[in-house]
Enzyme design. Structure first.
Site, PDB file in Angstrom:
ATOM      1  N   ASP A  61       0.840  -1.200   0.000  1.00 18.91           N
ATOM      2  CA  ASP A  61       0.000   0.000   0.000  1.00 18.91           C
ATOM      3  C   ASP A  61       0.877   1.252   0.000  1.00 18.91           C
ATOM      4  O   ASP A  61       2.084   1.175   0.244  1.00 18.91           O
ATOM      5  CB  ASP A  61      -0.890  -0.038   1.255  1.00 18.91           C
ATOM      6  CG  ASP A  61      -1.942   1.059   1.225  1.00 18.91           C
ATOM      7  OD1 ASP A  61      -2.294   1.524   0.134  1.00 18.91           O
ATOM      8  OD2 ASP A  61      -2.411   1.457   2.315  1.00 18.91           O
ATOM      9  N   GLU A 111       2.751   4.803  -4.130  1.00 21.80           N
ATOM     10  CA  GLU A 111       2.841   5.704  -5.302  1.00 21.80           C
ATOM     11  C   GLU A 111       4.226   6.334  -5.390  1.00 21.80           C
ATOM     12  O   GLU A 111       4.660   6.597  -6.505  1.00 21.80           O
ATOM     13  CB  GLU A 111       1.754   6.779  -5.203  1.00 21.80           C
ATOM     14  CG  GLU A 111       0.342   6.226  -5.328  1.00 21.80           C
ATOM     15  CD  GLU A 111      -0.086   5.398  -4.121  1.00 21.80           C
ATOM     16  OE1 GLU A 111       0.357   5.707  -3.015  1.00 21.80           O
ATOM     17  OE2 GLU A 111      -0.825   4.428  -4.320  1.00 21.80           O
ATOM     18  N   ASP A 136      -8.895   3.868  -2.312  1.00 22.38           N
ATOM     19  CA  ASP A 136      -9.864   4.336  -1.321  1.00 22.38           C
ATOM     20  C   ASP A 136     -11.128   4.932  -1.935  1.00 22.38           C
ATOM     21  O   ASP A 136     -11.301   6.146  -1.996  1.00 22.38           O
ATOM     22  CB  ASP A 136      -9.183   5.362  -0.412  1.00 22.38           C
ATOM     23  CG  ASP A 136      -7.978   4.754   0.292  1.00 22.38           C
ATOM     24  OD1 ASP A 136      -7.884   3.512   0.315  1.00 22.38           O
ATOM     25  OD2 ASP A 136      -7.139   5.504   0.804  1.00 22.38           O
TER      26      ASP A 136
HETATM   27  C1  GLC Z   1      -4.644   3.475   2.677  1.00 20.14           C
HETATM   28  C2  GLC Z   1      -5.194   2.253   1.956  1.00 20.14           C
HETATM   29  C3  GLC Z   1      -6.287   1.613   2.785  1.00 20.14           C
HETATM   30  C4  GLC Z   1      -5.741   1.265   4.161  1.00 20.14           C
HETATM   31  C5  GLC Z   1      -5.191   2.508   4.832  1.00 20.14           C
HETATM   32  C6  GLC Z   1      -4.531   2.214   6.156  1.00 20.14           C
HETATM   33  O1  GLC Z   1      -5.605   4.476   2.727  1.00 20.14           O
HETATM   34  O2  GLC Z   1      -5.618   2.550   0.666  1.00 20.14           O
HETATM   35  O3  GLC Z   1      -6.783   0.474   2.133  1.00 20.14           O
HETATM   36  O4  GLC Z   1      -6.747   0.691   4.934  1.00 20.14           O
HETATM   37  O5  GLC Z   1      -4.239   3.130   3.987  1.00 20.14           O
HETATM   38  O6  GLC Z   1      -3.466   1.365   6.006  1.00 20.14           O
END
Ligand code: GLC
Length: 776
Positions: free
Chosen positions: A376, A379, A488
């Site tokens: 995650d 980017e 998200d």
């Molecule tokens: C980011 C991710 C989400 C995750 C959050 C906390 O926003 O896209 O899926 O739950 O981080 O880690």
């Protein structure tokens, strides 16, 4: 000769035939080729293709031709025109603007054909046809998924230009910030440009969009067979943050008899968000917990963020710093930015030794039994110090359920500034061997490289099993390593709808294993929205429920008995469909053809189907028409040419028309194409719970064919031939319906032994053997 360098105007143009249908056009810049590499296409594979090309030079032109294409380049204007063998003009430069430079920036302008539709471009919000739109390629942590907002987390500078006479694909192999203007500025031409780098693009000719996707994924890569369990339901939230919560969750699924295969740990399993650590207070017996979950049939997937906390007492930071593995600024200082752990540093994944270092950190988790990794914030997403503190206050103290919306940028320039601010500074440097790259060139690849590190690390630690890796960020080729979810979204009807389009766009761009957060991430999901999202979610190749911090629970039973029952029925249907889904993944592995198919992929000659972007084909046979409006209990469905069967009633429809169908809360409109053959299992609590030796074959009247694939579902043995490939076909002969079984490949012993064929309410049991069998 497969390559020719021509002089056009004041530059050189290298035309390289990769196959008789795929051609690379690469221009020199101010007299030299800036780059002789690709960061994304495997150059070794395409280098000496040996394609036979006929070359001719006239007074005013050059002509190059293969069995499929003829390329004419005019000497005076440098204008490139590409024809098929029927002399149809497929693509041509616009006037003399085939190549335009403006300082470091490079552009190319192309003519738009009448009736042309532009599809793909990777992870994009609606609409499906991007004619008249601008699409930016810059990986961005964008939490506002309102339709039209662009860009999101991934960049795939690729599109298909569909046209009734001939389609083509175009892949712009440039990793700098780039954008496509597909006829927004002027309806006669489109153009694309990049802030820096070379004008280097691939033209991919195809008889149909599927043909183009096959060509494009030949260049950028294809997904391997996913571990079978990963096709089940994944349950996640931010966060199941203790052992007890996870045990209870697992038990609840089993108690309620709701199938599920994977549970997730979001950032709170870590010690102060330090990546590769475990919070021992919350998870005192991590290893035992993973084992216990396994015994209940659950796999565990853990989140991994690239930002490493700046902390001199923390091993990963110390090691990375001492080995100089973190990105530095031009002036030599280590780059720091803020993410969940506070002040953080960022590994330079461009370097092999850094990828190895990172990949090795997975080993301990794999040894403890963790089955998957969820990459995650890659980017990479970077907050300013102020944003970081604001987030802390909003989410931890004020318990916000979604971030406040930022004001919309006033113009394009402001937009570019805004998205660049959300990440690593452009002047950060990356290194590869002796070469130095600025972040502006590597930014879009950062996520891809992190996934490469994860993939390779996984294979080193556990060479026997196929990895499951999920990623948010990526670039063309991400499908070699990972499944993708689209970040998200929000618990809103708008985002349920937009997921239908976004997933079609990504599919067209060669990424098969994809999904969105079912139920929506930000905000509270409501009952009806959850039901409709579950009904659609079972047709996401990657099927995961996930929601944000502070939001209402989103387990299948969190919305009362009625919703639980509907959710359970649909999850069970998903589990029954796994053999069909797995076989479709085989097609994705072999040819790059995605599971979610815009109608135009299955009906390539029908311009009309382009108007129906709110429905899609799931594989060749199942038409899915989701309900995406509150309180709607019916919807219009366009049925393409041919005959169709209502999944629930068996009612037959003639296609080529719009029909209005009922859609009570417990039904998502589904239609089966004539001649459909759907292999199904009996449902089970998790993949592998029951030995599946009997395959149900749902057969529909008409002529059809399906390639059924099976293997052990977990190891790489299929690469050694240990799999079965069986062709099922059905046809009518003298008023009788037949099923023909043919083994294409036989290499796996523990597969299907018998069939239960369902045809028009009749059932017939068969041993699995070659032959022709009457089924009515
Ligand atoms: C980011 C991710 C989400 C995750 C959050 C906390 O926003 O896209 O899926 O739950 O981080 O880690």
């Amino acid at each position: 000769m497969d390559e020719k360098v021509l002089r056009v105007k004041d530059e050189l143009l290298k035309i390289h035939f990769i196959t008789p249908k795929i051609v690379n056009f690469h221009y020199s810049k101010y007299g030299k080729f800036d780059k002789n590499y690709s960061l994304c296409v495997d150059y070794e594979k395409i280098k000496d293709s040996g394609v036979r090309v006929t070359y001719e030079e006239g007074e005013n032109y050059y002509r190059l031709s293969t069995d499929y294409l003829e390329i004419i380049v005019s000497k005076e204007l440098g204008k490139v025109s590409i024809y098929d063998k029927g002399k149809n003009l497929i693509l041509s430069d616009y006037e003399d603007k085939g190549y335009v430079k403006e300082g470091k920036k490079i552009y190319t302008y192309k003519k738009i054909r009448h009736e042309e539709a532009f599809l793909g471009f990777g992870e994009r919000l609606g609409p499906l046809n991007k004619r008249g739109h601008v699409l930016i390629n810059w990986n961005t942590d964008e939490s506002d998924h309102s339709v039209g907002n662009d860009p999101l987390y991934q960049s795939h500078p690729f599109f298909i230009a569909w046209h009734p006479t001939a389609s083509y694909g175009l892949f712009f192999d440039n990793t700098f910030l780039s954008y496509f203007d597909m006829g927004k500025g002027d309806k006669d031409y489109y153009y694309f440009c990049a802030e820096d780098g070379d004008l280097d693009y691939y033209f991919i000719y195809g008889s149909s969009p599927k043909d183009v996707i096959e060509g494009y994924t030949y260049l950028t890569g294809r997904y391997y067979m996913p571990p079978l369990w990963s096709l089940g339901l994944h349950q996640s939230r931010w966060s199941y943050d203790s052992e007890i919560k996870l045990y209870n969750l697992a038990k609840e699924f089993r108690k309620r008899n709701i199938p599920c295969d994977a549970l997730y740990l979001d950032i709170d399993y870590m010690r102060g968000y330090r990546v590769f650590t475990i919070n021992k207070k919350r998870f005192p017996h991590f290893e035992k917990m993973v084992k216990d979950l396994k015994n209940l049939g659950f796999k565990l997937v853990v989140i991994i963020d690239p930002g490493v906390k700046w902390d001199r007492k923390y091993e990963i930071f110390k090691e990375g710093l001492s080995k100089d593995f973190f990105c530095r600024m031009e002036n030599g200082k280590v780059f720091t930015g803020y993410v969940w752990p506070g002040k953080s540093v960022f590994p330079d994944f461009l370097r092999k030794e850094v990828r190895n270092f990172w990949g090795e950190k997975l080993r301990e988790f794999i040894n403890m039994g963790v089955s998957g990794f969820w990459n995650d914030m890659n980017e990479p997403s970077v907050f300013s110090r102020i944003e970081y503190w604001a987030m802390k206050i909003l989410f931890h103290i004020l318990k916000f359920k979604e971030p406040p919306k930022l004001p919309k940028p006033k113009n394009f320039e402001e937009k570019i500034k805004q998205i660049k601010r959300k990440t690593v500074h452009e002047k950060v440097i990356h290194k590869e061997d002796d070469k130095i790259f600025y972040h502006s060139e590597i930014h879009n690849l950062y996520g891809l490289l992190m996934n490469q590190a994860t993939f390779e690390g996984f294979l080193r630690a556990n060479p026997h099993e196929r990895p499951f890796i999920l990623t948010r960020s990526g670039f063309s080729g991400i499908q070699k390593y990972s499944a993708v979810w689209c970040g998200d979204n929000k618990s809103s009807w708008e985002n349920l709808f937009s997921s239908i389009i976004t997933l079609q766009n990504l599919s067209i761009s060669g990424v098969p294993f994809i999904g969105e957060d079912v139920g929506g991430f930000w905000g509270d999901c409501e009952r009806e929205l959850f039901v409709r999202w579950m009904e659609l979610g079972i047709f996401y190749p990657f099927f995961r429920i996930h929601t944000a911090k502070n939001t209402r629970n989103q387990e299948p039973w969190s919305f009362g008995d009625e919703v639980e029952k509907i959710a359970k029925d649909f999850i069970s249907l998903r589990y029954r469909l796994i053999p069909y889904i797995y076989s479709l993944f085989y097609e994705a592995k072999e040819k790059g053809i995605p599971l979610i198919r815009s109608l135009i992929l299955e009906f390539p000659n029908s311009k009309e189907v382009l108007s129906y972007e709110d429905e899609f084909m799931f594989g060749p046979f199942i038409l899915v028409a989701p309900v995406y409006e509150k309180e709607k209990r019916e919807r219009k469905v366009y049925l393409p040419e041919g005959f169709w069967y209502d999944f629930y009633t068996g009612k037959r429809y003639r296609g080529g028309t719009l029909v209005k169908v009922n859609a009570p809360l417990n039904k998502i409109p589904l239609f089966l194409r004539e001649g459909a053959i759907i292999p199904m299992w009996n449902t089970q609590s998790y993949v592998g719970e029951k030995k599946q030796e009997m395959l149900n074959l749902e057969v529909y009247p008409g002529d059809g064919k399906f390639l059924y694939y099976e293997d052990d579902g977990i190891s790489w043995d299929y690469e050694k031939g240990m799999y079965n490939l069986i062709e099922f076909s059905t046809f009518k002969k003298e008023e009788k319906q037949f099923l023909r079984i043919r083994f294409i490949h036989k290499g796996y012993k523990d597969g299907t032994k018998s069939l239960k064929v369902h045809y028009c309410k009749k059932e017939k049991k068969l041993e699995l053997m070659e032959g022709e069998f009457e089924i009515n």
